[in-house]
Design an enzyme around this catalytic site. Sequence first.
Site, PDB file in Angstrom:
ATOM      1  CG  HIS A  78      10.291  17.855  11.412  1.00 49.16           C
ATOM      2  ND1 HIS A  78      11.549  18.422  11.409  1.00 49.16           N
ATOM      3  CD2 HIS A  78       9.417  18.891  11.429  1.00 49.16           C
ATOM      4  CE1 HIS A  78      11.436  19.742  11.416  1.00 49.16           C
ATOM      5  NE2 HIS A  78      10.153  20.045  11.434  1.00 49.16           N
ATOM      6  CD  GLU A  88      13.737  13.573  10.211  1.00 51.31           C
ATOM      7  OE1 GLU A  88      14.795  14.107   9.806  1.00 51.31           O
ATOM      8  OE2 GLU A  88      12.618  14.121  10.123  1.00 51.31           O
ATOM      9  CB  CYS A 119      16.167  19.832  11.681  1.00 54.63           C
ATOM     10  SG  CYS A 119      14.835  19.168  12.716  1.00 54.63           S
ATOM     11  CB  CYS A 162      14.765  15.236  13.488  1.00 53.24           C
ATOM     12  SG  CYS A 162      13.140  15.858  12.995  1.00 53.24           S
TER      13      CYS A 162
END
EC number: 3.5.4.33
Length: 152
Positions: free
Chosen positions: A47, A49, A77, A80
Site C-alpha cells: 500500500h 503508506e 487501513c 497501514c
Amino acid sequence: MQLAMEQAVLAEQLGEVPVGAVVVDPQGVVIAAGYNRTITDRDPTAHAEIVALRNASSILDNYRLPGLSLYVTLEPCSMCMGAMMHARLSRVVFGAHDPKTGVCGSVLNLHEFKQLNHHTEVSGGVLADDCGNVLRQFFKKRRAKDIENGST
C-alpha cells in the site's frame, strides 16, 4: 497533500488504485514518498503508506520514524495504521475517508486504543473532495471497462 496526490497519479498510471503517500519532517521537508504497488509488485502489503514508510526507513537507516508525519490520500487501513504506529510516526494526515476499511474514524479508531503503547495523532479530511474524486473517477472507469469486457 498535493504531493501525495501526485503519487496517486503514478499509481493510476500503472493501473493501481490511485493512493499516494509522503513522509515529511517537522519543517515540511519530504523525506520519502510512495504509491500503491500491490498489483505491480504482487505484494498485498505494498500500500502507498507502507511503500512510503519503507522508503523513509531506508533513507534514514532506521525503522523508527519519530517526529515525522505521513500524508496519504485515503484513510489508512488497519495494516497501514499498525505499521505507522510501530514506526512511531508522530502524525498521520489523510484525505478521503474510507467507509469500508478506514481505521481512523470510519470503521475503527485504531490510534485511540489506550492499550497500545504508541499513539499517533490523526487528522482527516484534508483535500477530501479532491482525493475522493480521484478514487471515484478511477473506479468509474474501471466499472465501465468491466462492463465493456462483459465482466461484472
